[in-house]
Motif scaffolding. Sequence first.
Motif, mmCIF file in Angstrom:
data_model
loop_
_atom_site.group_PDB
_atom_site.id
_atom_site.type_symbol
_atom_site.label_atom_id
_atom_site.label_comp_id
_atom_site.label_asym_id
_atom_site.label_seq_id
_atom_site.Cartn_x
_atom_site.Cartn_y
_atom_site.Cartn_z
ATOM 1 N N GLN A 1 0.638 -1.240 -0.246
ATOM 2 C CA GLN A 1 0.382 -0.048 0.174
ATOM 3 C C GLN A 1 0.715 1.367 -0.354
ATOM 4 N N VAL A 2 1.337 1.466 0.671
ATOM 5 C CA VAL A 2 2.562 2.211 0.713
ATOM 6 C C VAL A 2 3.596 2.693 0.118
ATOM 7 N N GLY A 3 4.261 1.448 -0.793
ATOM 8 C CA GLY A 3 4.831 1.373 -2.337
ATOM 9 C C GLY A 3 4.197 1.580 -2.964
ATOM 10 N N PHE A 4 2.496 1.522 -3.081
ATOM 11 C CA PHE A 4 1.306 1.854 -4.346
ATOM 12 C C PHE A 4 2.040 3.531 -4.059
ATOM 13 N N PHE A 5 1.540 4.333 -3.307
ATOM 14 C CA PHE A 5 2.051 5.546 -3.226
ATOM 15 C C PHE A 5 3.120 6.218 -3.410
ATOM 16 N N ILE A 6 4.753 5.742 -2.568
ATOM 17 C CA ILE A 6 5.748 6.505 -3.807
ATOM 18 C C ILE A 6 6.060 7.055 -4.654
ATOM 19 N N PRO A 7 5.436 6.038 -5.729
ATOM 20 C CA PRO A 7 5.927 7.227 -7.005
ATOM 21 C C PRO A 7 4.860 8.241 -6.397
ATOM 22 N N ILE A 8 4.005 8.127 -6.309
ATOM 23 C CA ILE A 8 2.543 9.528 -6.008
ATOM 24 C C ILE A 8 3.701 10.916 -4.865
ATOM 25 N N ALA A 9 4.048 10.421 -3.959
ATOM 26 C CA ALA A 9 4.978 11.107 -3.461
ATOM 27 C C ALA A 9 5.728 11.515 -3.792
ATOM 28 N N LEU A 10 6.701 10.778 -4.232
ATOM 29 C CA LEU A 10 8.212 11.430 -5.052
ATOM 30 C C LEU A 10 8.012 12.166 -6.101
ATOM 31 N N ILE A 11 7.276 11.639 -6.824
ATOM 32 C CA ILE A 11 6.963 12.599 -8.279
ATOM 33 C C ILE A 11 6.414 14.105 -7.777
ATOM 34 N N ALA A 12 4.851 13.422 -7.745
ATOM 35 C CA ALA A 12 3.303 14.486 -8.120
ATOM 36 C C ALA A 12 4.184 15.590 -6.596
ATOM 37 N N LYS A 13 4.818 14.645 -5.419
ATOM 38 C CA LYS A 13 5.211 16.064 -4.651
ATOM 39 C C LYS A 13 4.361 17.220 -3.859
ATOM 40 N N PRO A 14 3.132 15.929 -2.803
ATOM 41 C CA PRO A 14 2.044 17.007 -2.242
ATOM 42 C C PRO A 14 2.703 17.253 -1.354
#
Length: 168
Positions: free
Chosen positions: A144-157
């Motif tokens: 689950q956290v792995g799924f959201f890692i790219p969003i967190a690193l690329i999109a940078k909320p």
Amino acid sequence: MAARSITAQVPMRPRMSRDPQELVPELAEVSAALFKATGNRSVPRTTISLVQLRAGQIVGSTYLTVLHTGFLRKAGESEERITAVASWQDAPYFTSAERAALALVEAVLHPSAHGERVSDDLYAQVSEHYDDTALTTLTIAIGQVGFFIPIALIAKPVPGRAFTDPWE
């Protein structure tokens, strides 16, 4: 590409201007399904948050680190336990089951120079604390956290904003 100076201000706005969930609405369904799968109570929610906090630390995501720190605070976790996640191996604040879960997320996220990341020994240690359902749930929590890692690193909320509106 030139590296940013370590003394430069980090902007308090997301890199991606629109919420990925707005752009790909199916993301909401995936997110809800993962949250439901990890909420089956076979693994304490606190353990899941500890694991996900450690994942955020490992990958260097301020957003995930702040998010899961906030979840742990809301759950009533002590500042000592939250702070010690970064150095859990020698911290006295974690149960043996929590240590096994933290070791598992580290093994999954850190490359291994000596073969497979999750060794048979580590699997056996984790299995001492978690039955098949709990181990599967823990595996899904890491995914689950792995799924959201790219969003967190690329999109940078934006770190520290509500989970539902880091894009504004």
